[in-house]
Design a protein around this motif. Structure first.
Motif, short mmCIF file in Angstrom:
data_model
loop_
_atom_site.label_atom_id
_atom_site.label_comp_id
_atom_site.label_asym_id
_atom_site.label_seq_id
_atom_site.Cartn_x
_atom_site.Cartn_y
_atom_site.Cartn_z
N GLU A 45 31.89 50.35 21.93
CA GLU A 45 32.56 50.09 23.20
C GLU A 45 31.56 49.85 24.36
OE1 GLU A 45 36.56 52.75 22.27
OE2 GLU A 45 35.09 53.43 23.76
N PHE A 46 30.28 50.13 24.11
CA PHE A 46 29.29 49.89 25.17
C PHE A 46 28.84 48.44 25.17
CE2 PHE A 46 28.32 54.54 24.46
CZ PHE A 46 28.86 54.94 25.66
N ARG A 47 28.53 47.99 26.32
CA ARG A 47 27.99 46.64 26.47
C ARG A 47 26.69 46.76 27.27
NH1 ARG A 47 31.47 46.26 23.53
NH2 ARG A 47 33.41 45.03 23.49
N LEU A 48 25.76 45.87 26.98
CA LEU A 48 24.54 45.85 27.79
C LEU A 48 24.57 44.60 28.68
CD1 LEU A 48 22.38 47.91 27.93
CD2 LEU A 48 21.00 46.59 26.34
N TYR A 49 24.44 44.82 30.00
CA TYR A 49 24.40 43.73 30.96
C TYR A 49 22.96 43.53 31.42
CZ TYR A 49 29.46 43.13 31.57
OH TYR A 49 30.77 42.84 31.39
N TYR A 50 22.67 42.33 31.83
CA TYR A 50 21.28 42.04 32.22
C TYR A 50 21.26 41.49 33.64
CZ TYR A 50 20.79 42.59 27.24
OH TYR A 50 20.85 43.12 25.99
N GLN A 51 20.54 42.19 34.48
CA GLN A 51 20.42 41.70 35.87
C GLN A 51 19.04 41.07 36.04
OE1 GLN A 51 20.79 44.53 39.14
NE2 GLN A 51 21.53 42.87 40.46
N PRO A 52 19.00 39.80 36.40
CA PRO A 52 17.70 39.12 36.50
C PRO A 52 16.86 39.63 37.70
CG PRO A 52 19.45 37.71 37.31
CD PRO A 52 20.12 38.92 36.73
N ARG A 53 15.62 39.41 37.52
CA ARG A 53 14.70 39.86 38.59
C ARG A 53 13.71 38.73 38.76
NH1 ARG A 53 10.99 45.08 37.16
NH2 ARG A 53 9.05 43.87 37.10
N VAL A 54 13.51 38.32 39.99
CA VAL A 54 12.66 37.16 40.24
C VAL A 54 11.24 37.61 40.60
CG1 VAL A 54 13.27 36.99 42.68
CG2 VAL A 54 12.49 34.95 41.48
N ASP A 55 10.33 36.83 40.04
CA ASP A 55 8.92 37.13 40.34
C ASP A 55 8.56 36.38 41.61
OD1 ASP A 55 6.15 37.18 40.53
OD2 ASP A 55 5.94 37.39 38.35
N LEU A 56 8.39 37.12 42.71
CA LEU A 56 8.20 36.47 44.01
C LEU A 56 6.85 35.79 44.15
CD1 LEU A 56 9.78 39.14 46.37
CD2 LEU A 56 10.73 36.94 45.74
N SER A 57 5.87 36.29 43.46
CA SER A 57 4.54 35.69 43.63
C SER A 57 4.39 34.45 42.76
CB SER A 57 3.47 36.71 43.29
OG SER A 57 3.72 37.28 42.03
N ARG A 58 4.92 34.52 41.56
CA ARG A 58 4.75 33.37 40.67
C ARG A 58 6.00 32.50 40.59
NH1 ARG A 58 1.61 37.42 38.29
NH2 ARG A 58 3.41 38.40 37.33
N GLY A 59 7.14 33.05 41.01
CA GLY A 59 8.40 32.34 40.85
C GLY A 59 8.91 32.51 39.42
N GLY A 60 10.15 32.18 39.22
CA GLY A 60 10.68 32.26 37.86
C GLY A 60 11.25 33.62 37.53
N THR A 61 12.05 33.66 36.55
CA THR A 61 12.69 34.91 36.15
C THR A 61 12.48 35.12 34.67
OG1 THR A 61 14.36 34.51 37.80
CG2 THR A 61 14.86 36.19 36.16
N MET A 62 11.63 35.97 34.28
CA MET A 62 11.37 36.25 32.88
C MET A 62 11.54 37.73 32.61
SD MET A 62 11.04 33.75 31.04
CE MET A 62 11.57 32.23 31.74
N HIS A 63 12.23 38.39 33.59
CA HIS A 63 12.41 39.82 33.45
C HIS A 63 13.81 40.17 33.92
CE1 HIS A 63 10.53 43.88 33.04
NE2 HIS A 63 11.57 44.21 33.78
N ALA A 64 14.37 41.19 33.26
CA ALA A 64 15.69 41.63 33.67
C ALA A 64 15.80 43.13 33.47
CB ALA A 64 16.76 40.93 32.83
N GLU A 65 16.78 43.70 34.15
CA GLU A 65 17.02 45.11 33.96
C GLU A 65 18.26 45.26 33.08
OE1 GLU A 65 17.54 47.38 37.50
OE2 GLU A 65 17.79 49.28 36.41
N ALA A 66 18.13 46.10 32.06
CA ALA A 66 19.27 46.33 31.15
C ALA A 66 20.17 47.38 31.75
CB ALA A 66 18.75 46.78 29.79
N LEU A 67 21.46 47.06 31.91
CA LEU A 67 22.40 47.99 32.54
C LEU A 67 23.60 48.18 31.61
CD1 LEU A 67 22.18 46.32 36.03
CD2 LEU A 67 21.29 48.59 35.43
N ILE A 68 23.98 49.42 31.45
CA ILE A 68 25.05 49.70 30.47
C ILE A 68 26.43 49.62 31.13
CG2 ILE A 68 24.98 52.21 30.82
CD1 ILE A 68 25.41 52.46 27.75
#
Lengths: 791, 228
Positions: free
Chosen positions: A538-561
Motif C-alpha cells: 500500500e506504500f508508494r514512493l514519490y520523487y521530488q526533483p531537486r535542481v542543481d543551481l550551479s550546474r543546472g539540470g536535475t539529476m537528483h530527487a528526494e524519495a518521499l513515502i
C-alpha cells in the motif's frame, strides 16, 4: 558631589596658599639677600664716613696750636695729658703719639692700662700709610677690642709726629649702624691665642650664643663664605673681614632675620586664609543652592525612572522647568509613553496570534484558569471547545501557505462573529487548531454553541478565486463535569475532538472511553495496518526533483513515502510516520523505502537515467545496529551503488545521541553513502557537532526559505547558512522554494541546490520520468495535493 | 754775638755764582753741584753744604758786609723763600708784606720761636744760633711753610730750578759736602761726599736723592674765588 567640590576647592586653596607662601619665602629670601647686600654697602660706607669724620676731627685736634705746642714741648707728661685731653674731646678711647721716626712717644686713654702696643705693628702700618697719604684709618684690635683707628700727622707745619686715635667699636655703634642698615650687626675680634670674641652685637643673647658657636669653628680667613652657609637657619648672613693679619682679625657680621622679614607677609597670609575660608563657605552655600536646583529634581527623576523600571507607566515625570532638567523630564516622559506603547504591543504579541489576531494558547489558558477560578466560587460550569479544521493541510499544500493563511483568518473571523457573548473567548492554539472558552456554560449548551459555530464555518468561502468548503471537528469538555482543572479539561476536549475527527462526526462531547480509544486501540490498529500495508504494497514512493543551481539540470530527487490507505485514501507521512515511530512499525517502513529507492534508482540507471536519491532516515533507524548490514544486503539485492544515495538525518537525531550518530554516520560514509543534514536551522545543533559529522550537505529548513524574499531576517539566515556551509566545504540545499523570485535569489546567494513546489512537486516514478524528460521550460505544473515526507 | 758779620753772607748764592765766577776763579776753588731726585729730575731748593776738614781753611771765607738783613718775606700768605740756608749765628727777619696778620712760629729744636700775630716788620730779627733745620709755620695759615737751614759751615748754596748750585771761593782743601732738602728721605749725613778743592779748579759733584712725599697742606680756598 558637594563634598568632592568642597574638597577640590580646599585642595586648590591649600595649593595656592602653599605656592604663595613658597613664593613669598623665596622672594623674601631674595629680597633679604638684597637687603643684606644693600645693607652691607651702606655699612661699609658708614664705616668709611665715620673714618673720614674721625680723621677730620683728629686733624682739627692736631692743628690746635696749643696741642702742637704741647707735643713739641717734648715733655712726656705734657704730651700724654695733651693727648688725653684732646683725644677725649672727640671721644677717642686710645691715643698714641708716634714720632717721625716711628717710635711711640706717648700713650694715653681713659683706661690707663689701655695700650695699643699689642697691635703696634698694625699701627705702624697705618702710620706708614698716613706718611704716604696724609692720613690713615682702619679697624684694628686693641686689647682684644675692635677699634676704629685713625692716624693723622701733627704738623708744625711739617710732621713732627703722628697721632693715633682709637675709637672703640661698641654696642652703640652697632646699634647706630643697625638702625641705618636695618640689619643685625655684630663685630667679632679674633686673636691667634684667644680665638674669636664677640665685641658688640645687636643680636639678642640667644642668637649671640649661636653666632659664637658658629664662629668657633671658622678660621678668620675663611669667614665670608662659611658664615653665609653656617649661620643659616633663621638668619641670612653676610660677613665682612674688616681687618686681618697673622694674629688678629676683625669681622663684621651682618644678619637679617627671615622671621622678621616674613612677618611683613604675615598680613598677606592672613588675608589668604580669610579669602580661602570665605570662598570655601561660598562654595558650600553655592553647592547647597545647586543641590536645591539640580540634585533634587535629579533625585525626583531617578525616583521616576525607578518607578518606570518597576513597570509603573501610569504616572508622568515630576514637573520640570524649561531648563535642561525640564528637557530631560520631557524626554523621560516620551520614553515612558514609548515604552508603555511597546509593552502593550509586546503583550499583544505575547498573548495574541499574529495571523488571526485571536488570543493565543497562553492567553487562552490564562483565561481558562480565571474562568475556572470564578466558576469554582460561583459553582458555575465552564466549557472548552477544541476545533480542528478538516483537510486544512490539503488546502495549504495545494493552494499554498498564503491561501491557507487567508483561510485561517476567515475562520477566525467567523468564530469571533459567531460567539454571542463578550465573555466567550475564541483562540487559535496553533496550526489549524482553534479553541473556544465558554464560561458559565455546561456541556449541553456548549454543544449547541458548537453547532452554531459549525454552521458559521461551513459557509463556503472564496479566497483568491478558490471556492473552499470548510469544516471542522469539534471536541467539547466541561468543568466540573469532565475535569476539575484546566490542563485535564483541555486534554479531555482534545480527546473528544480526535474522536470526533476519527468518527467523522460534527461534534463530540467528552466521554470516559475517549482517551483509551485514542491511546490504545487506535495505536494498536495503526501498527497492525502499517505492517499489513507493507505486505499489501500500500506504500508508494514519490520523487521530488531537486535542481542543481550551479550546474543546472536535475539529476537528483528526494524519495518521499505515501500511503495509499484502502479506506482513508492517500496519506501523507505526517499522518502515519509519527505513529509508526512510536511503535516498531517504522523499521519496516524504512526498510521498504530504502529497498524501493534502491530498486528504482537501479532501474533508472539501467534505463540511462543517472539519478541519485535522497532518503529520509529516522533517528530510530539510524541508531539501529542492523542498519549497516541491511543496507549492504539491499545494495547487493538491487545491484545498486552506495554513492547514488544520500541519507538525510535530522538535527534532532544528532542531539539524541551525538556520539553514536557520528559513529554510524561515519560507517555510512565509508560505505559510500552521502549524508545530508536535514531541516538545518530548525533545531539547535551546535556547529561543533556538525563539524564532527561526515555530512556532505545541509538542507536549509523550508521555514527560512519560504520567506527568503520577503523577510530580511530569513534572508540573512539563509545567506549566513550558505556562507557557513561553504566555508565548511558543505553543499547547501534549499527546501520549500515556491517562487521564481526565491529561486533567483537563492542562485544569487550561491545556494547549490533548490527543491520545492516551484522546482517540482513530489511525483510517482512514472510521472517523474516523464517530468524529467520534458524540456526544462515546460516543467512547473500546478501543484497537486502532495506533500513531502519532510513537510 | 757774631751776628753782624755773618749777616753779610751772600743772600742768594744762585744769583751771585754767575757774575762772581769769572772774578774769583783765580783766587779760590769752586764746587758745582747738581742735585736730582730719584727720577733724575733736577731738584730745586736743595742745600749743598761743604764743611772743611781743617779749621785753617776758613781763610777763603766769603766776606760779607753787614748791610743787608737776611729776610723771609710773607707774601700772599706764603713764606718767600721756601728754603733759606744760613750759617749759624745768622739773624733772619720775617717782614709781613700781607695786609693781614701772621703768626710765625717754629717748634724745631734748632730754633723755637714765635712771632705772635703781627703786621709789617716784627720788632726784632730772629737769631739762628744752632745748626739744624728750622721749620717755620704760620699758626693762622696751615699751609704756610718755610725752612731755614742753619748750616755749621759758611760754604753752602741752594739749588736753583735746574738743580744746580755753585759754591764759590772755596779755599783749597778737603771738604765733606752734604745735601739737604725739605723732603730728603733718610739722614743728611748719608749724602756726605768727600771732595778736594784746589784754588784754581772747579769741582763738580752730583747727587741723586730720594724724597719723602710732599706733605704740604693745600691752601685754603679764597672766599669768592671758589673754583678759580
Amino acid at each position: 558631589m558637594i563634598v568632592f567640590v568642597a574638597l577640590l576647592l580646599v585642595a586648590s586653596q591649600v595649593l595656592v596658599f602653599l605656592a604663595i607662601d613658597r613664593a613669598v619665602s623665596s622672594n623674601t629670601l631674595v629680597s633679604v639677600r638684597e637687603e643684606i647686600a644693600v645693607g652691607e654697602r651702606i655699612f661699609h660706607r658708614l664705616l668709611r664716613e665715620r673714618s673720614e669724620q674721625l680723621i677730620t676731627a683728629a686733624r682739627l685736634l692736631t692743628s690746635d696750636f696749643a696741642f702742637r705746642q704741647a707735643i713739641a714741648s717734648g715733655d712726656q707728661g705734657t704730651i700724654a695729658s695733651a693727648l688725653n685731653n684732646h683725644g677725649s674731646r672727640i671721644g677717642a678711647e686710645k691715643m698714641v703719639l708716634v714720632g717721625p721716626d716711628g717710635r711711640i712717644m706717648a700713650t694715653a686713654g681713659p683706661t690707663p692700662s689701655a695700650s695699643v702696643s699689642t697691635s703696634a705693628t698694625s699701627v705702624a702700618e697705618l702710620v706708614a700709610e698716613a706718611a704716604r697719604s696724609g692720613s690713615a684709618s682702619g679697624i684694628k684690635l686693641s686689647d682684644g677690642e675692635p677699634c676704629q683707628v685713625v692716624v693723622v700727622p701733627v704738623l708744625a707745619p711739617a710732621p713732627i709726629g703722628w697721632v693715633v686715635l682709637g675709637f672703640s667699636i661698641d654696642a652703640r655703634l652697632a646699634e647706630e649702624l643697625s638702625a641705618l642698615t636695618s640689619l643685625d650687626i655684630s663685630f667679632a675680634g679674633w686673636q691667634r691665642d684667644r680665638g674669636w670674641a664677640l665685641a658688640a652685637s645687636t643680636l639678642d643673647s640667644d642668637r649671640r650664643d649661636q653666632l659664637r658657636r658658629t664662629l668657633a669653628g671658622v678660621a678668620p680667613d675663611d669667614t665670608t663664605g662659611k658664615l653665609a652657609t653656617t649661620v643659616a637657619g633663621d638668619h641670612v648672613t653676610s660677613a665682612s673681614v674688616l681687618s686681618i693679619d697673622d694674629d688678629h682679625a676683625v669681622l663684621a657680621i651682618l644678619q637679617r632675620s627671615m622671621t622678621e622679614a616674613l612677618a611683613r607677609f604675615g598680613s598677606l597670609r592672613e588675608i589668604l586664609l580669610w579669602l580661602g575660608a570665605i570662598s570655601l563657605g561660598a562654595t558650600i552655600v553655592g553647592s547647597l543652592l545647586i543641590a536645591r536646583s539640580i540634585s533634587r529634581p535629579v533625585n525626583r527623576l531617578v525616583a521616576f525612572a525607578q518607578r518606570l523600571e518597576g513597570g509603573d507607566y501610569e504616572h508622568g515625570p515630576p514637573p520640570g522647568g524649561n531648563d535642561e532638567l525640564g528637557q530631560l523630564a520631557t524626554a523621560f516622559n516620551s520614553m515612558r509613553l514609548a515604552i508603555s506603547a511597546r509593552e502593550q504591543q509586546i503583550k499583544a504579541m505575547a498573548y495574541h496570534d499574529s495571523l488571526t489576531g485571536l488570543p493565543n494558547r497562553v492567553l487562552f489558558n490564562d483565561r481558562l484558569r480565571q474562568s475556572i477560578g470564578v466558576a469554582q466560587r460561583l459553582d458555575h460550569p465552564v466549557s472548552v471547545m477544541l476545533i480542528d479544521l478538516n483537510r486544512f493541510k490539503e488546502v495549504n499544500d495545494t493552494l499554498g501557505h498564503y491561501v491557507g493563511d487567508l483561510l485561517l483568518q476567515e475562520v477566525a473571523a467567523r468564530l469571533r462573529g459567531a460567539l454571542a457573548r463578550a465573555s466567550d473567548t475564541a483562540a487559535r492554539l496553533g496550526g489549524d487548531e482553534f479553541a473556544v472558552l465558554l464560561p458559565a456554560v455546561g456541556a449541553a449548551k456548549a454543544q449547541e454553541v458548537a453547532q452554531r459555530l459549525r454552521q458559521a464555518l461551513m459557509q463556503p468561502v472564496e479566497i483568491e478565486g478558490h471556492l473552499l468548503d470548510v469544516d471542522g471537528s469539534f471536541g467539547v469538555a466541561s468543568f466540573p463535569e469532565h475535569a476539575d482543572e484546566p490542563n485535564l479539561l483541555m486534554s479531555r476536549a482534545d480527546a473528544a475532538m480526535y474522536v470526533c475527527k476519527r468518527r467523522r462526526l460534527s461534534c463530540v462531547v467528552f466521554e470516559d472511553g475517549h482517551e483509551a480509544e485514542l491511546d490504545g486501540s487506535e495505536t494498536l490498529a495503526l501498527s497492525t495496518e502499517l505492517r499489513q500495508a507493507v505486505e499489501r504494497s500500500e506504500f508508494r514512493l514519490y520523487y521530488q526533483p531537486r535542481v542543481d543551481l550551479s550546474r543546472g539540470g536535475t539529476m537528483h530527487a528526494e524519495a518521499l513515502i505515501r500511503w495509499q490507505h484502502p479506506q482513508r485514501g492517500l496519506l501523507l507521512p505526517s499522518e502515519f510516520i509519527p505513529f509508526a515511530e512510536r511503535t516498531d512499525g517504522i523499521h519496516a517502513v524504512t526498510l521498504w523505502v530504502i529497498a524501493e529507492a534502491f530498486a528504482q534508482v537501479a532501474r533508472w540507471r539501467r534505463q540511462g537515467l543517472p539519478m541519485s536519491l535522497s532518503i529520509n532516515m529516522s533517528v530510530r533507524d539510524l541508531l539501529s545496529e542492523e542498519l549497516v548490514p541491511e543496507l549492504l544486503q539491499l545494495l547487493q539485492t538491487h545491484d545498486a551503488a552506495a554513492h547514488w544515495f544520500v541519507f538525510e538525518i535530522t538535527e534532532s537525531a544528532i542531539m539524541d545521541d551525538p556520539e553514536r550518530t557520528r559513529k554510524i554516520a561515519s560507517q555510512l560514509k565509508n560505505l559510500g553513502f552521502g549524508l545530508s543534514l536535514d531541516d538545518f536551522g530548525s533545531g539547535c545543533s551546535s556547529l561543533a557537532q556538525i563539524k564532527r559529522l561526515p555530512v556532505s550537505e545541509i538542507k536549509i529548513d523550508q521555514s527560512f526559505v519560504a520567506k527568503v524574499t520577503t523577510e530580511r531576517d530569513d534572508l540573512a539566515i539563509v545567506r549566513s547558512v550558505i556562507d557557513l556551509a561553504h566555508n565548511m566545504n558543505l553543499e547547501v540545499v534549499a527546501e520549500g522554494v515556491e517562487s521564481q523570485q526565491a529561486l533567483d535569489l537563492l542562485q544569487r546567494l550561491c545556494c547549490d541546490h533548490a527543491q520545492g513546489y516551484h522546482v517540482g512537486i513530489p511525483m510517482p516514478a512514472e510521472e517523474f520520468e516523464q517530468w524529467i524528460r520534458r524540456p526544462r521550460t515546460a516543467r512547473g505544473e500546478v501543484a497537486m495535493a502532495h506533500k513531502g515526507f519532510d513537510a | 754775638m757774631q751776628a753782624p758779620t755773618s749777616a753779610s753772607t751772600l743772600r742768594l748764592p744762585a744769583l751771585m755764582s754767575a757774575c762772581l765766577l769769572a772774578a774769583f776763579t783765580a783766587s779760590a776753588g769752586e764746587l758745582r753741584a747738581l742735585v736730582r731726585d730719584a727720577d733724575g729730575k733736577p731738584l730745586a731748593d736743595a742745600v749743598i753744604v761743604a764743611v772743611a776738614d781743617a779749621p785753617g781753611q776758613r781763610a777763603g771765607r766769603p766776606a760779607a758786609p753787614g748791610t743787608d738783613t737776611i729776610i723771609i718775606d710773607q707774601v700772599n700768605k706764603e713764606f718767600i723763600p721756601y728754603v733759606l740756608p744760613v750759617e749759624v749765628g745768622t739773624s733772619v727777619s720775617f717782614p709781613n708784606r700781607d695786609n693781614i696778620r701772621h703768626h710765625v712760629y717754629s717748634f724745631s729744636d734748632a730754633k723755637r720761636f714765635e712771632l705772635p700775630l703781627y703786621i709789617g716788620d716784627p720788632a726784632a730779627p730772629v737769631l739762628f744760633d744752632k745748626p739744624g733745620t728750622v721749620i717755620l709755620g704760620c699758626n693762622i695759615h696751615d699751609w704756610m711753610i718755610a725752612y731755614v737751614y742753619v748750616a755749621n759751615s759758611p760754604y753752602y748754596a741752594k739749588t736753583d730750578a735746574s738743580g744746580t748750585a755753585t759754591l764759590t771761593r772755596l779755599p783749597s782743601g778737603h771738604y765733606r759736602v752734604r745735601v739737604w732738602h725739605p723732603r730728603l728721605a733718610g739722614g743728611e749725613d748719608e749724602t756726605t761726599e768727600s771732595l778736594d778743592v784746589t784754588d784754581e779748579g772747579v769741582v763738580e759733584a752730583s747727587w741723586q736723592i730720594s724724597l719723602t712725599p710732599d706733605f704740604r697742606i693745600p691752601r685754603a680756598p679764597v672766599p669768592g674765588q671758589a673754583g678759580y
